[in-house]
Design an enzyme around this catalytic site. Structure first.
Site, PDB file in Angstrom:
ATOM      1  N   ALA A  17      25.828  11.104  15.611  1.00  0.00           N
ATOM      2  CA  ALA A  17      25.188   9.791  15.480  1.00  0.00           C
ATOM      3  C   ALA A  17      26.105   8.821  14.757  1.00  0.00           C
ATOM      4  CB  ALA A  17      23.856   9.923  14.740  1.00  0.00           C
ATOM      5  N   TYR A  18      26.643   9.262  13.643  1.00  0.00           N
ATOM      6  CA  TYR A  18      27.563   8.413  12.873  1.00  0.00           C
ATOM      7  C   TYR A  18      28.800   8.070  13.702  1.00  0.00           C
ATOM      8  CZ  TYR A  18      30.521   6.814   9.023  1.00  0.00           C
ATOM      9  OH  TYR A  18      31.341   6.072   8.208  1.00  0.00           O
ATOM     10  N   SER A  19      29.391   9.069  14.331  1.00  0.00           N
ATOM     11  CA  SER A  19      30.608   8.848  15.119  1.00  0.00           C
ATOM     12  C   SER A  19      30.342   7.880  16.267  1.00  0.00           C
ATOM     13  CB  SER A  19      31.132  10.178  15.659  1.00  0.00           C
ATOM     14  OG  SER A  19      31.442  11.073  14.606  1.00  0.00           O
ATOM     15  N   SER A  65      27.936   5.636  16.502  1.00  0.00           N
ATOM     16  CA  SER A  65      27.633   4.296  15.996  1.00  0.00           C
ATOM     17  C   SER A  65      28.910   3.546  15.636  1.00  0.00           C
ATOM     18  CB  SER A  65      26.705   4.381  14.782  1.00  0.00           C
ATOM     19  OG  SER A  65      27.360   4.919  13.646  1.00  0.00           O
ATOM     20  N   LYS A  66      29.868   4.244  15.044  1.00  0.00           N
ATOM     21  CA  LYS A  66      31.108   3.582  14.637  1.00  0.00           C
ATOM     22  C   LYS A  66      32.016   3.303  15.830  1.00  0.00           C
ATOM     23  CE  LYS A  66      30.156   3.314  10.256  1.00  0.00           C
ATOM     24  NZ  LYS A  66      29.945   2.004   9.601  1.00  0.00           N
TER      25      LYS A  66
END
Length: 250
Positions: A156-158, A160-161
């Site tokens: 999710a973090y990857s 989103s970035k």
């Protein structure tokens, strides 16, 4: 410290009450800008404003960047107080929890996207029209090296970035003829409170990938941001600037 001239410029720094955002706000104030800190934590926002008032003209707004209405209210309040916004540093973000992609809770995955990607979009969407009217603006979106390489157990973090990187490139091209520079930075991990959201195994993994053998210092981030939001950065836009300690491979 190199002195960057930001006199008479007004900056908005999201997630500006702690960590990377607080360091950026401090550096911009030291460079002569006035600063509006946007944060969703009232207690830490009030502490940050008290701390930063010694360095220059600073104000704050309680903002949830994942909510369009909250961002729109903050933009209007900021314009009412300062009459213009010349600089946006879209830094607010969350790490989310660590899971294999197929086991990642759907609601948590959506929460990370809402803050990290939609939050940047909401802020750019609301502020860029003001920059277009004044034919001047500088935007730095805070992405991550994870958005270029993908970290295991952090899909999710990857994702989103990675979205922030693509958004930056699109917006930079759209505003290039209007003296607006839109760039993003892709830092490796810096030891801030966001580490509290991560497992020890994930933190150790991130450190193991950095050839410098240490985590990034927040002041190293704010030094790069200060130049990117200055008038001196008159040509470069829609670009990605690494702060990865040698980790980045492209």
């Amino acid at each position: 410290m190199n002195q960057i001239d930001l006199n008479r410029r007004h900056a908005v720094v999201t997630g500006g009450a702690q960590g990377i955002g607080l360091s950026v706000a401090t550096r911009l104030l030291e460079s002569g800008a006035s600063v509006s800190i946007w944060d969703n934590d009232r207690a830490v926002l009030e502490i940050a404003i008290q701390q930063l008032e010694k360095a220059g003209h600073v104000s704050g707004e309680i903002v949830d960047v994942s909510e369009v209405a909250s961002v729109d209210r903050a933009v209007q309040a900021t314009i009412d107080k300062h009459r213009h916004v010349d600089i946006l540093v879209a830094n607010a973000g969350i790490a989310g929890s660590n899971h294999n992609t197929w086991e990642y809770p759907v609601e948590e995955w959506q929460r990370v996207i809402n803050v990290n990607l939609l939050g940047v979009y909401h802020c750019c969407r609301a502020i860029v029209p003001h920059m277009l009217r004044q034919n001047y603006g500088r935007i730095v979106n805070v992405a991550s090296i994870a958005g270029k390489e993908g970290n295991p157990n952090a899909s999710a973090y990857s994702a989103s970035k990675a979205g922030v990187i693509a958004l930056t490139k699109s917006l930079g091209k759209e505003t290039a003829a209007n003296n607006i520079a839109v760039n993003c930075i892709t830092p490796a991990a810096a030891r801030t409170r966001i580490f509290e959201q991560m497992s020890k195994e994930h933190v150790d993994y991130m450190l193991s990938k950095i050839p410098r053998g240490r985590f990034l210092e927040v002041d190293e981030i704010s030094a790069m941001v200060a130049w990117l939001v200055s008038e001196e950065n008159s040509f470069t836009t829609a670009a990605v600037f690494d702060l990865s300690g040698g980790r980045a491979t492209y």
